[in-house]
Design a protein around this motif. Structure first.
Motif, short mmCIF file in Angstrom:
data_model
loop_
_atom_site.label_atom_id
_atom_site.label_comp_id
_atom_site.label_asym_id
_atom_site.label_seq_id
_atom_site.Cartn_x
_atom_site.Cartn_y
_atom_site.Cartn_z
N ILE A 24 43.18 6.82 44.71
CA ILE A 24 44.19 6.00 45.36
C ILE A 24 44.69 4.96 44.37
O ILE A 24 43.88 4.29 43.72
CB ILE A 24 43.61 5.29 46.60
CG1 ILE A 24 43.04 6.32 47.59
CG2 ILE A 24 44.65 4.41 47.27
CD1 ILE A 24 42.23 5.70 48.73
N ASP A 25 45.99 4.83 44.23
CA ASP A 25 46.58 3.79 43.38
C ASP A 25 47.11 2.70 44.31
O ASP A 25 47.98 2.94 45.13
CB ASP A 25 47.71 4.36 42.53
CG ASP A 25 48.14 3.41 41.42
OD1 ASP A 25 48.30 2.19 41.71
OD2 ASP A 25 48.35 3.86 40.28
N ASN A 26 46.59 1.47 44.16
CA ASN A 26 46.93 0.40 45.09
C ASN A 26 48.23 -0.32 44.79
O ASN A 26 48.64 -1.19 45.57
CB ASN A 26 45.78 -0.62 45.18
CG ASN A 26 45.53 -1.35 43.87
OD1 ASN A 26 46.45 -1.79 43.20
ND2 ASN A 26 44.26 -1.51 43.51
N ASP A 81 53.85 15.65 40.91
CA ASP A 81 53.28 15.34 39.60
C ASP A 81 52.09 14.40 39.72
O ASP A 81 51.12 14.51 38.97
CB ASP A 81 54.35 14.73 38.69
CG ASP A 81 55.36 15.76 38.20
OD1 ASP A 81 55.13 16.97 38.41
OD2 ASP A 81 56.38 15.37 37.62
N LEU A 82 52.16 13.47 40.66
CA LEU A 82 51.01 12.58 40.88
C LEU A 82 49.83 13.37 41.43
O LEU A 82 48.68 13.13 41.04
CB LEU A 82 51.39 11.46 41.84
CG LEU A 82 52.50 10.51 41.39
CD1 LEU A 82 52.62 9.34 42.38
CD2 LEU A 82 52.26 9.98 40.00
N LEU A 113 45.79 12.06 42.07
CA LEU A 113 46.14 11.03 43.04
C LEU A 113 46.44 11.69 44.39
O LEU A 113 47.20 12.66 44.45
CB LEU A 113 47.34 10.23 42.58
CG LEU A 113 47.07 9.22 41.46
CD1 LEU A 113 48.38 8.72 40.86
CD2 LEU A 113 46.25 8.04 41.97
N THR A 114 45.87 11.16 45.45
CA THR A 114 46.14 11.67 46.79
C THR A 114 46.82 10.63 47.67
O THR A 114 47.38 10.98 48.71
CB THR A 114 44.85 12.13 47.47
OG1 THR A 114 43.92 11.04 47.53
CG2 THR A 114 44.21 13.29 46.70
N THR A 115 46.77 9.36 47.28
CA THR A 115 47.45 8.28 48.01
C THR A 115 47.95 7.26 47.00
O THR A 115 47.21 6.89 46.07
CB THR A 115 46.51 7.56 48.99
OG1 THR A 115 45.99 8.51 49.93
CG2 THR A 115 47.25 6.46 49.75
N TYR A 155 50.51 6.32 34.78
CA TYR A 155 50.14 6.63 36.16
C TYR A 155 48.93 7.56 36.27
O TYR A 155 48.35 7.68 37.35
CB TYR A 155 51.32 7.18 36.95
CG TYR A 155 51.89 8.52 36.50
CD1 TYR A 155 51.22 9.71 36.74
CD2 TYR A 155 53.14 8.59 35.90
CE1 TYR A 155 51.75 10.93 36.36
CE2 TYR A 155 53.69 9.80 35.54
CZ TYR A 155 52.99 10.97 35.76
OH TYR A 155 53.54 12.18 35.39
N ASN A 156 48.53 8.23 35.21
CA ASN A 156 47.37 9.11 35.27
C ASN A 156 46.11 8.29 35.60
O ASN A 156 45.71 7.43 34.82
CB ASN A 156 47.18 9.82 33.94
CG ASN A 156 46.08 10.88 34.00
OD1 ASN A 156 45.08 10.74 34.69
ND2 ASN A 156 46.28 11.96 33.26
#
Length: 555
Positions: free
Chosen positions: A89-91, A241-242, A247-249, A460-461
């Motif tokens: 998850i990226d906040n 791509d994410l 990344l799932t969220t 973003y990775n």
């Protein structure tokens, strides 16, 4: 995937025959077996198998304990020892703004060789139609590229690899690099620039490649006018791509110039059931389409935070509440009495409405100014249940962390130093290595999550973000932090803690019975791989809500 090994096959055959006779209780659609599953539960447990039904986890544990959830049509996948982690998850990401023109963007994140970077641009040019803009919206710093003296991209090299396309490569939020076709789009003859402001000239008086000031502004205007019409496809491609990275969220932070219309393609995808991963977002109280850019809390009327689909919904107000308190690591917020009073008024209204605030705050002086207001509000409206969050906090000091902790304030940490850590060192000297204090936050028991602030000022990775948090290094290997943490704490921060920041810990962030089946099968053992190699970990398969949204050809 390889077939099940013999010992497990024998076990499941025996159990399977029994279950067919007795009837399976809690049977499932899918069972993954023979894995190393990092649950990231309260004990950071490890499991062998996981059963999924209807998009949720119905069992997790040993191969034998999960086997009872197999039925005749259960899909059985042998992980052959592969590691599984909760969906990352990226906040704090600026995806909604950054997704425009995504299909024609050049991604240079993590590319460390200049010739390889040129090769990426050449490949993009071959895929594009003649005359189409090719852009890189940040995500790199010039010093990361080995292979040529000096810094940045040369016009002659960009002309060679993309002779029929205008190219513009944005360097963070400062300057950019342009080829001849891009200069021609703004009316500049590359062989006779006639004094256009913002062109770095070589010893022959010709544009070398870097652009800034007037030239940069004109190019950016041209790029903005040339956005692809199919924003639905751009949005879907960006999220896909994410997903490929694990990344799932993601939580979108909005930010400067994120106008309401940019959310439309994502909402359409959600309504069609075609969002590959979850996109939560911060509601903007600054109307970026208005010239005065004043805070307007009426924009919250009718907004139901935390409600919506499981894939698309508002979760907080952010990242700006009042533009006059916007700060940087070296420049504190406006501290005038009128500004303080307005900030207190706006923040108190959020607390009264029971709305979460996710606030850009970098400078320690600014953070204390915000905490003054928070402490006053806390007397009437307890803030801890609202999970107000300070974002970035690169310059926060230990005593300020204590003060925020006492108010129940949470923290969103971002991997910006993976690109700009050298600038912190240049500005703050040895103190820079104590900035973005993940280690201190952990030692003080603060709840903090890990994100990127990408795609312009970071990468973003998520495995690059984890690598930075664990190693404390820039993308080029420069040591920029002594505040790094161990790999267990980094994974907690990128999963369950981020779920807590979004009030979603009952559904996301760990692999436990009853939670959504969001997970990633990775190609390396996260807990054993050499720390310096964590950035090279790849997702073999990414699952959201029990469905594979990305699978490598080898899976």
């Amino acid at each position: 995937m390889k077939k099940n090994n013999q010992s497990f096959a024998q076990l499941t055959t025996t159990l399977f025959a029994t279950l067919l006779i007795s009837g399976a209780v809690g049977a499932s659609d899918l069972v993954l077996t023979n894995g190393k599953i990092l649950t990231v539960d309260s004990l950071f447990s490890e499991a062998q198998a996981i059963a999924i039904d209807g998009g949720r986890i119905v069992a997790i544990g040993s191969n034998a304990s999960v086997a009872k959830h197999i039925k005749a049509d259960t899909k059985l996948i042998d992980l052959n020892g592969k590691t599984v982690i909760p969906g990352l998850i990226d906040n704090h990401m600026h995806l909604v703004r950054g997704a425009q023109n995504w299909q024609r963007q050049i991604r240079l994140e993590g590319v460390l060789d200049y010739q390889e970077a040129l090769s990426q641009i050449e490949k993009a040019a071959k895929r594009a139609k003649p005359g189409e803009w090719l852009t890189a919206p940040g995500g790199f710093v010039e010093r990361q590229f080995d292979g040529r003296p000096g810094a940045g991209f040369l016009r002659k090299d960009l002309d060679r690899v993309a002779p029929e396309n205008p190219v513009y490569l944005q360097h963070l939020f400062d300057w950019g690099y342009a080829n001849s076709a891009a200069l021609e789009r703004i009316g500049v003859n590359p062989e006779n620039p006639e004094g256009m402001a913002g062109l770095l000239l070589d010893n022959q008086g010709l544009p070398e490649g870097p652009v800034t000031k007037r030239a940069q502004w004109l190019i950016e205007q041209q790029v903005a006018q040339d956005k692809q019409a199919d924003q639905l496809a751009n949005a879907h491609q960006a999220l896909s791509d994410l997903a490929k990275t694990g990344l799932t969220t993601v939580v979108d932070a909005g930010g400067f110039n994120t106008v309401d219309s940019l959310y439309a393609p994502f909402q359409s995808l959600d309504e069609q059931g075609e969002l590959p991963i979850r996109l939560y977002y911060m509601k903007q109280v600054v109307d970026w389409q208005q010239g005065n850019r004043a805070t307007n809390l009426q924009r919250l009327d009718g907004v139901r935070f935390g409600e919506g689909s499981d894939f698309f919904k508002p979760v907080a107000v952010g990242e700006q509440l009042l533009l006059s308190v916007q700060d940087t690591a070296g420049s504190p917020a406006n501290s005038g009495d009128a500004v303080k009073a307005e900030f207190l008024e706006k923040a108190a209204e959020l607390a009264k409405r029971g709305v979460q605030l996710h606030l850009h705050a970098v400078n320690d002086q600014s953070i204390n100014q915000h905490l003054d207001a928070f402490a006053e509000i806390n007397k009437t409206y307890p803030l801890a249940p609202l999970r107000w969050t300070l974002a970035h906090v690169d310059g926060i000091q230990p005593e300020t962390i204590d003060r925020a902790n006492d108010l129940g304030i949470l923290f969103a940490i971002h991997s910006r130093p993976v690109l700009i850590g050298y600038r912190f060192q240049s500005r703050f000297g040895p103190k820079a290595n104590q900035m973005t204090p993940m280690k201190t936050l952990t030692e003080k028991g603060a709840l903090w999550g890990l994100g990127s602030d990408s795609p312009t000022v970071s990468i973003y990775n998520p495995f690059r973000t984890l690598w930075w948090a664990i190693n404390g290094r820039m993308v080029d290997g420069t040591k920029v932090s002594e505040q790094n943490v161990d790999r267990k704490q980094a994974l907690i921060a990128h999963t369950i803690n981020n779920a807590r920041l979004a009030n979603e810990e009952s559904n996301l962030g760990s692999l436990e019975i009853g939670k959504r089946a969001d997970l990633v099968v990775i190609d390396q053992d996260y807990m054993k791989i050499e720390a310096s190699q964590i950035s090279k970990i790849r997702s073999l398969a990414t699952m959201v809500d029990g469905e594979w949204v990305y699978r490598d050809a080898s899976f």
